[in-house]
Write a protein that holds these residues in place. Sequence first.
Motif, PDB file in Angstrom:
ATOM      1  N   ALA A  95       0.831  -1.210   0.000  1.00 37.27           N
ATOM      2  CA  ALA A  95       0.000   0.000   0.000  1.00 37.27           C
ATOM      3  C   ALA A  95       0.862   1.255   0.000  1.00 37.27           C
ATOM      4  O   ALA A  95       0.560   2.237  -0.700  1.00 37.27           O
ATOM      5  CB  ALA A  95      -0.941  -0.005   1.201  1.00 37.27           C
ATOM      6  N   ARG A  96       1.963   1.236   0.773  1.00 38.16           N
ATOM      7  CA  ARG A  96       2.851   2.395   0.818  1.00 38.16           C
ATOM      8  C   ARG A  96       3.615   2.538  -0.491  1.00 38.16           C
ATOM      9  O   ARG A  96       3.836   3.653  -0.976  1.00 38.16           O
ATOM     10  CB  ARG A  96       3.835   2.230   1.988  1.00 38.16           C
ATOM     11  N   GLN A  97       4.010   1.411  -1.103  1.00 32.00           N
ATOM     12  CA  GLN A  97       4.668   1.464  -2.405  1.00 32.00           C
ATOM     13  C   GLN A  97       3.762   2.140  -3.428  1.00 32.00           C
ATOM     14  O   GLN A  97       4.188   3.027  -4.179  1.00 32.00           O
ATOM     15  CB  GLN A  97       5.016   0.051  -2.878  1.00 32.00           C
ATOM     16  N   ALA A  98       2.494   1.718  -3.461  1.00 24.77           N
ATOM     17  CA  ALA A  98       1.551   2.270  -4.428  1.00 24.77           C
ATOM     18  C   ALA A  98       1.300   3.749  -4.164  1.00 24.77           C
ATOM     19  O   ALA A  98       1.158   4.543  -5.110  1.00 24.77           O
ATOM     20  CB  ALA A  98       0.241   1.493  -4.380  1.00 24.77           C
ATOM     21  N   GLU A  99       1.275   4.139  -2.878  1.00 26.40           N
ATOM     22  CA  GLU A  99       1.049   5.539  -2.537  1.00 26.40           C
ATOM     23  C   GLU A  99       2.181   6.422  -3.058  1.00 26.40           C
ATOM     24  O   GLU A  99       1.951   7.502  -3.629  1.00 26.40           O
ATOM     25  CB  GLU A  99       0.925   5.679  -1.021  1.00 26.40           C
ATOM     26  N   LEU A 100       3.430   5.966  -2.865  1.00 33.17           N
ATOM     27  CA  LEU A 100       4.573   6.740  -3.336  1.00 33.17           C
ATOM     28  C   LEU A 100       4.633   6.759  -4.861  1.00 33.17           C
ATOM     29  O   LEU A 100       4.932   7.793  -5.468  1.00 33.17           O
ATOM     30  CB  LEU A 100       5.867   6.160  -2.761  1.00 33.17           C
ATOM     31  N   ALA A 101       4.341   5.610  -5.480  1.00 34.50           N
ATOM     32  CA  ALA A 101       4.373   5.556  -6.943  1.00 34.50           C
ATOM     33  C   ALA A 101       3.309   6.461  -7.545  1.00 34.50           C
ATOM     34  O   ALA A 101       3.480   6.992  -8.648  1.00 34.50           O
ATOM     35  CB  ALA A 101       4.178   4.120  -7.417  1.00 34.50           C
ATOM     36  N   GLY A 102       2.197   6.664  -6.819  1.00 35.02           N
ATOM     37  CA  GLY A 102       1.149   7.534  -7.329  1.00 35.02           C
ATOM     38  C   GLY A 102       1.593   8.967  -7.505  1.00 35.02           C
ATOM     39  O   GLY A 102       1.027   9.707  -8.326  1.00 35.02           O
TER      40      GLY A 102
ATOM     41  N   THR B 228      -1.144   3.659 -12.160  1.00 32.77           N
ATOM     42  CA  THR B 228      -1.376   3.783 -10.722  1.00 32.77           C
ATOM     43  C   THR B 228      -1.264   2.410 -10.074  1.00 32.77           C
ATOM     44  O   THR B 228      -1.148   1.392 -10.762  1.00 32.77           O
ATOM     45  CB  THR B 228      -2.778   4.370 -10.449  1.00 32.77           C
ATOM     46  N   GLY B 229      -1.318   2.412  -8.735  1.00 34.46           N
ATOM     47  CA  GLY B 229      -1.282   1.156  -8.000  1.00 34.46           C
ATOM     48  C   GLY B 229       0.021   0.406  -8.204  1.00 34.46           C
ATOM     49  O   GLY B 229       1.082   0.988  -8.452  1.00 34.46           O
ATOM     50  N   MET B 230      -0.061  -0.908  -8.147  1.00 34.68           N
ATOM     51  CA  MET B 230       1.137  -1.738  -8.246  1.00 34.68           C
ATOM     52  C   MET B 230       1.726  -1.724  -9.651  1.00 34.68           C
ATOM     53  O   MET B 230       2.903  -1.992  -9.837  1.00 34.68           O
ATOM     54  CB  MET B 230       0.835  -3.171  -7.815  1.00 34.68           C
ATOM     55  N   GLU B 231       0.899  -1.390 -10.648  1.00 33.56           N
ATOM     56  CA  GLU B 231       1.446  -1.255 -12.001  1.00 33.56           C
ATOM     57  C   GLU B 231       2.386  -0.048 -12.073  1.00 33.56           C
ATOM     58  O   GLU B 231       3.438  -0.101 -12.722  1.00 33.56           O
ATOM     59  CB  GLU B 231       0.328  -1.106 -13.025  1.00 33.56           C
ATOM     60  N   GLY B 232       2.039   1.020 -11.368  1.00 30.96           N
ATOM     61  CA  GLY B 232       2.926   2.171 -11.292  1.00 30.96           C
ATOM     62  C   GLY B 232       4.219   1.829 -10.583  1.00 30.96           C
ATOM     63  O   GLY B 232       5.307   2.289 -10.970  1.00 30.96           O
ATOM     64  N   VAL B 233       4.106   1.009  -9.543  1.00 26.70           N
ATOM     65  CA  VAL B 233       5.307   0.561  -8.818  1.00 26.70           C
ATOM     66  C   VAL B 233       6.200  -0.254  -9.744  1.00 26.70           C
ATOM     67  O   VAL B 233       7.420  -0.053  -9.805  1.00 26.70           O
ATOM     68  CB  VAL B 233       4.903  -0.275  -7.580  1.00 26.70           C
ATOM     69  N   ARG B 234       5.590  -1.172 -10.495  1.00 26.15           N
ATOM     70  CA  ARG B 234       6.373  -2.024 -11.395  1.00 26.15           C
ATOM     71  C   ARG B 234       7.092  -1.194 -12.448  1.00 26.15           C
ATOM     72  O   ARG B 234       8.247  -1.442 -12.774  1.00 26.15           O
ATOM     73  CB  ARG B 234       5.450  -3.050 -12.060  1.00 26.15           C
TER      74      ARG B 234
END
Length: 226
Positions: A191-198, A207-213
């Motif tokens: 959740a924190r990874q996705a927040e920062l990637a956003g 957005t979300g985990m796709e943004g993290v990836r």
Amino acid sequence: MLDTYREVVTPEGVALHLPAAGPVPRALAWGIDFAVRLGVLMILSMVLALLGRLGQGLYLVALFLVFWAYPIVFEVLWRGQTPGKRVLGLRVVAGDGAPVGWLPAIVRNLLRSVDMLPFGYAAGLVACLCDRDSRRLGDLVADTVVVHVPARLAHAPVPGVPALAPGQPLRSDEQAAIVAFGERAPKLVPARQAELAGLLQPLTDATGMEGVRRLFGIANGLLGRR
């Protein structure tokens, strides 16, 4: 006496914070160096005793070198550290944070004879307690300070996501921030990874985990990986 920070401003206007070492870690480092020197002298005495009177003369020369040249040579050639200081994570630097040179190293170590007065490093201890950077008399004259060596942080590798090229030019600080995200994000909850990637959605267009990836992929691309 607590350890404190010595602030030094470079000619470029950058403020350096040097963690000055207090008298306790310095005394422990000195004790280790003293034990090392005694061990070296014991070994030399046993070897040179086989040479008779010649050995006695050589031992006196070795005695002088071990007790006086030992700290000077190590501090200059070993980046401000003797074996004792390295064990305790200490280093001698110039007052402006630069590496210590030959003249300051010679001055600070020759003045140990003054710091030792009247006995047991009493003068040096008083000077350490009175100076905010815990400098003994030799340090004050030579303009040197003993600091703690900052621990090097081990960075985790960026997850093995195929490298991606960023969709727009990035400044050097932006590139460093993305690489830092790639190295540290795996330690965070998803959740924190996705927040920062956003925050970088305009860059990743996801957005979300796709943004993290995608950020992981850009980080690998910046690091020259495939």
